[in-house]
Write a protein that holds these residues in place. Sequence first.
Motif, PDB file in Angstrom:
ATOM      1  N   GLN A 237      20.186  41.960 -63.461  1.00  0.00           N
ATOM      2  CA  GLN A 237      19.808  41.492 -64.793  1.00  0.00           C
ATOM      3  C   GLN A 237      18.443  40.808 -64.711  1.00  0.00           C
ATOM      4  N   ASN A 238      17.539  41.193 -65.612  1.00  0.00           N
ATOM      5  CA  ASN A 238      16.220  40.571 -65.642  1.00  0.00           C
ATOM      6  C   ASN A 238      16.260  39.252 -66.392  1.00  0.00           C
ATOM      7  N   ILE A 239      15.643  38.226 -65.801  1.00  0.00           N
ATOM      8  CA  ILE A 239      15.547  36.903 -66.419  1.00  0.00           C
ATOM      9  C   ILE A 239      14.071  36.531 -66.500  1.00  0.00           C
ATOM     10  N   ARG A 240      13.608  36.242 -67.701  1.00  0.00           N
ATOM     11  CA  ARG A 240      12.212  35.876 -67.925  1.00  0.00           C
ATOM     12  C   ARG A 240      12.075  34.361 -67.965  1.00  0.00           C
ATOM     13  N   ILE A 241      11.098  33.849 -67.249  1.00  0.00           N
ATOM     14  CA  ILE A 241      10.824  32.415 -67.216  1.00  0.00           C
ATOM     15  C   ILE A 241       9.390  32.197 -67.672  1.00  0.00           C
ATOM     16  N   ASN A 242       9.229  31.324 -68.655  1.00  0.00           N
ATOM     17  CA  ASN A 242       7.915  31.116 -69.246  1.00  0.00           C
ATOM     18  C   ASN A 242       7.664  29.620 -69.414  1.00  0.00           C
ATOM     19  N   ILE A 243       6.515  29.165 -68.914  1.00  0.00           N
ATOM     20  CA  ILE A 243       6.061  27.779 -69.125  1.00  0.00           C
ATOM     21  C   ILE A 243       4.709  27.896 -69.825  1.00  0.00           C
ATOM     22  N   PRO A 244       4.701  28.052 -71.151  1.00  0.00           N
ATOM     23  CA  PRO A 244       3.485  28.436 -71.875  1.00  0.00           C
ATOM     24  C   PRO A 244       2.299  27.501 -71.652  1.00  0.00           C
ATOM     25  N   GLU A 245       2.538  26.185 -71.698  1.00  0.00           N
ATOM     26  CA  GLU A 245       1.422  25.235 -71.607  1.00  0.00           C
ATOM     27  C   GLU A 245       0.792  25.199 -70.226  1.00  0.00           C
ATOM     28  N   HIS A 263      10.404  31.646 -57.198  1.00  0.00           N
ATOM     29  CA  HIS A 263       9.294  31.196 -56.345  1.00  0.00           C
ATOM     30  C   HIS A 263       8.031  31.434 -57.156  1.00  0.00           C
ATOM     31  N   LEU A 264       7.510  30.377 -57.757  1.00  0.00           N
ATOM     32  CA  LEU A 264       6.437  30.508 -58.740  1.00  0.00           C
ATOM     33  C   LEU A 264       5.212  29.700 -58.316  1.00  0.00           C
ATOM     34  N   PRO A 265       4.167  30.363 -57.817  1.00  0.00           N
ATOM     35  CA  PRO A 265       2.930  29.636 -57.474  1.00  0.00           C
ATOM     36  C   PRO A 265       2.298  29.024 -58.720  1.00  0.00           C
ATOM     37  N   ILE A 266       1.731  27.837 -58.535  1.00  0.00           N
ATOM     38  CA  ILE A 266       1.158  27.091 -59.655  1.00  0.00           C
ATOM     39  C   ILE A 266      -0.333  27.378 -59.772  1.00  0.00           C
ATOM     40  N   LYS A 267      -0.765  27.615 -60.996  1.00  0.00           N
ATOM     41  CA  LYS A 267      -2.192  27.767 -61.258  1.00  0.00           C
ATOM     42  C   LYS A 267      -2.810  26.398 -61.568  1.00  0.00           C
ATOM     43  N   LYS A 268      -2.248  25.726 -62.564  1.00  0.00           N
ATOM     44  CA  LYS A 268      -2.750  24.404 -62.950  1.00  0.00           C
ATOM     45  C   LYS A 268      -1.604  23.641 -63.583  1.00  0.00           C
ATOM     46  N   LEU A 269      -1.405  22.395 -63.121  1.00  0.00           N
ATOM     47  CA  LEU A 269      -0.257  21.631 -63.591  1.00  0.00           C
ATOM     48  C   LEU A 269      -0.590  20.148 -63.583  1.00  0.00           C
ATOM     49  N   SER A 270      -0.141  19.445 -64.620  1.00  0.00           N
ATOM     50  CA  SER A 270      -0.262  17.989 -64.665  1.00  0.00           C
ATOM     51  C   SER A 270       1.046  17.411 -64.132  1.00  0.00           C
ATOM     52  N   TYR A 271       0.971  16.727 -62.999  1.00  0.00           N
ATOM     53  CA  TYR A 271       2.181  16.249 -62.335  1.00  0.00           C
ATOM     54  C   TYR A 271       2.777  15.042 -63.060  1.00  0.00           C
ATOM     55  N   TRP A 272       4.111  15.041 -63.119  1.00  0.00           N
ATOM     56  CA  TRP A 272       4.832  13.949 -63.774  1.00  0.00           C
ATOM     57  C   TRP A 272       4.720  12.685 -62.929  1.00  0.00           C
ATOM     58  N   GLN A 273       4.428  11.558 -63.588  1.00  0.00           N
ATOM     59  CA  GLN A 273       4.416  10.245 -62.950  1.00  0.00           C
ATOM     60  C   GLN A 273       4.599   9.193 -64.040  1.00  0.00           C
ATOM     61  N   PRO A 274       4.979   7.956 -63.681  1.00  0.00           N
ATOM     62  CA  PRO A 274       5.230   6.940 -64.708  1.00  0.00           C
ATOM     63  C   PRO A 274       4.048   6.715 -65.653  1.00  0.00           C
ATOM     64  N   GLU A 275       2.838   6.794 -65.125  1.00  0.00           N
ATOM     65  CA  GLU A 275       1.659   6.568 -65.963  1.00  0.00           C
ATOM     66  C   GLU A 275       1.341   7.771 -66.842  1.00  0.00           C
ATOM     67  N   ASN A 276       1.886   8.931 -66.516  1.00  0.00           N
ATOM     68  CA  ASN A 276       1.634  10.150 -67.274  1.00  0.00           C
ATOM     69  C   ASN A 276       2.886  11.031 -67.197  1.00  0.00           C
ATOM     70  N   PRO A 277       3.915  10.698 -67.976  1.00  0.00           N
ATOM     71  CA  PRO A 277       5.188  11.437 -67.886  1.00  0.00           C
ATOM     72  C   PRO A 277       5.118  12.778 -68.605  1.00  0.00           C
ATOM     73  N   ARG A 278       4.368  13.684 -68.027  1.00  0.00           N
ATOM     74  CA  ARG A 278       4.103  14.986 -68.648  1.00  0.00           C
ATOM     75  C   ARG A 278       5.311  15.898 -68.515  1.00  0.00           C
ATOM     76  N   LEU A 279       5.798  16.397 -69.641  1.00  0.00           N
ATOM     77  CA  LEU A 279       6.914  17.331 -69.671  1.00  0.00           C
ATOM     78  C   LEU A 279       6.444  18.664 -70.237  1.00  0.00           C
ATOM     79  N   TYR A 280       6.943  19.741 -69.665  1.00  0.00           N
ATOM     80  CA  TYR A 280       6.594  21.080 -70.108  1.00  0.00           C
ATOM     81  C   TYR A 280       7.803  21.772 -70.724  1.00  0.00           C
TER      82      TYR A 280
END
Length: 604
Positions: A237-245, A263-280
């Motif tokens: 079964q094919n499963i599509r995963i999308n993180i648009p931002e 196993h998804l290599p990252i191109k560009k990502l803002s890492y979550w931390q208390p000072e910047n709790p970035r959610l995708y």
Amino acid sequence: MKYIYLLFFVLLLQHVQAQTGLIQNINARKTVSLDGRWHYIIDPFATGFRGFQGATADEHGLTGFFENKQQQQPGELVEYDFERSPTLVVPGDWNSQSNELLFYEGTIWYQRNFYIQPQGGKKYILRFGAINYESYVSVNGKKAGTHIGGFTPFEFDVTSLLKNGNNSIVIKVDNIRKKEAVPTDNFDWWNYGGITRDVVLAELPSTYIKDYKMQLAKGDLKTITGYVQLSDSAASQNIRINIPEASLQTTVTTDNNGKAFIHLPIKKLSYWQPENPRLYDVIIATASDTVTDKIGFRTIEVSGKNILLNGKSIFLRGICIHAENPLIPGRPRSNSDLQMLLHWAKELNCNFARLAHYPHNENMSRIADSIGLLLWEEVPVYWTIDWTNPDTYNNAQHQLSELITRDKNRASVIIWSIGNETPNNSDREKFMEGLADYVHATDSTRLVSAALLTSGATNNTINVNDPLGNKLDVVSFNEYYGWYSKEMPWEIGKFNFQVAYNKPVIITELGAGALGGFHADSTVRFSEEFQASFYQNQLPLISKIDGLRGMTPWILVDFRSPKRINPTYQMYWNRKGLISETGQKKKAFYVLQHFYEEKAKQQQ
């Protein structure tokens, strides 16, 4: 022999989990809330479950109160009536909703009706956020299932039990404390009974996305790894995963077990931390089902005596929190209750909170994700568990498994705790080592710890040498010098700490009691001034610890405990809160707030 013992229980639990796995992010699906007013019957002798000769309702095809029997003729004998019984609010504990139930421990029956028109080709899952402690659930007089454990979610497939139109749920709830239970029969918080968290009925396609995990790989800021598990063993079964931002997308294919690995290599990502709790927004889709979640991505690891968040050293400015709303007595009943507690922690300048001593509402971690608060989550292996009982171990590990399953996608959760203040002996060592090994094998993307005890002071040196520390990523311990010691707060500066491990240290508890609004000289116990003096002397003391990387003083808010019975100062409240049961901030709150403010400046 020790390793055979541990392996046996790991295998046993894996079998149980295969039968009782939880649906990930069920509130993102089509659900009907069953919160509201439920009828209840107090049944201290479990009369509705056990016949006068001892046979149980289950032995006779689910009879007793599960039948929800209505009197059809005036002469018919029916000795209970849900429709004419009083009601309790769900979610909510029974102790805080009725004066006669304040200290009640035993059986209470819950019942409510709901209307539904089940659709063909759909699955219907009945989900409980938590019921304390043992629950036996029936739908339309037929058994849905049972659950043991007061703080983790559970669910049943009730597709075959539903009927078109009006339906009835009857639940037997029992919060009796037992020696073999987790927690055991002796603990220092109120034994709130009842349906304490949300109840929903979810409608799902016949094959649905049951579980998934997506996190940065351990120690790798460039790769998202994880899996997606379908409800059926549907291969190819094919499963599509999308993180648009983040401009990330991929398609994965299920194996013969209906599972697909990511196993998804990252191109560009803002890492979550208390000072910047970035959610995708993360969108997972199959041909028949779609789930959207908000996920933050970060790494957490240890290096020597450092804790590294996204590869950078961090000091955890924390506080302990009980799941109790002091302003509306009892267990939190809404997100506003949870937000109040976590925002008080943020006002204290915290970037970290220890959710003690059991799993809290799952919305706590979602709120923490959004406001930037790191979390320690814990299971109630507390004080003197029945260490040699296989069922007790099974129960503890199962609660741990349910907690990890529930919160494994929450960036805020960085530490799984396997217990609090457990005694140092060989039976306990086997038990706790098994839990530590289980967590390490289940979730390598987080840290494992436990709140240990010191082994006392010798020549003014406080020793921390519990052998369980060898299994932990972070050495954490509780100490109350200046409160539970012959020394007064102003006398504890003579002490030093000797920690037997080259690992980061978190002080998981320190504290002193104070009755909010009671003012006196700083030498008067239970005064706000005494509590403030305790903190003024404790903070320099623990700052001398080599490798101190965090602390969670006890505790944010006063909470109820039947063990605290002083009629002048306690009145069944543990008064170690920095905030009183009326929401008043005590003097010590500002002492710790200033200390954390300076710590935050040092990390900038």
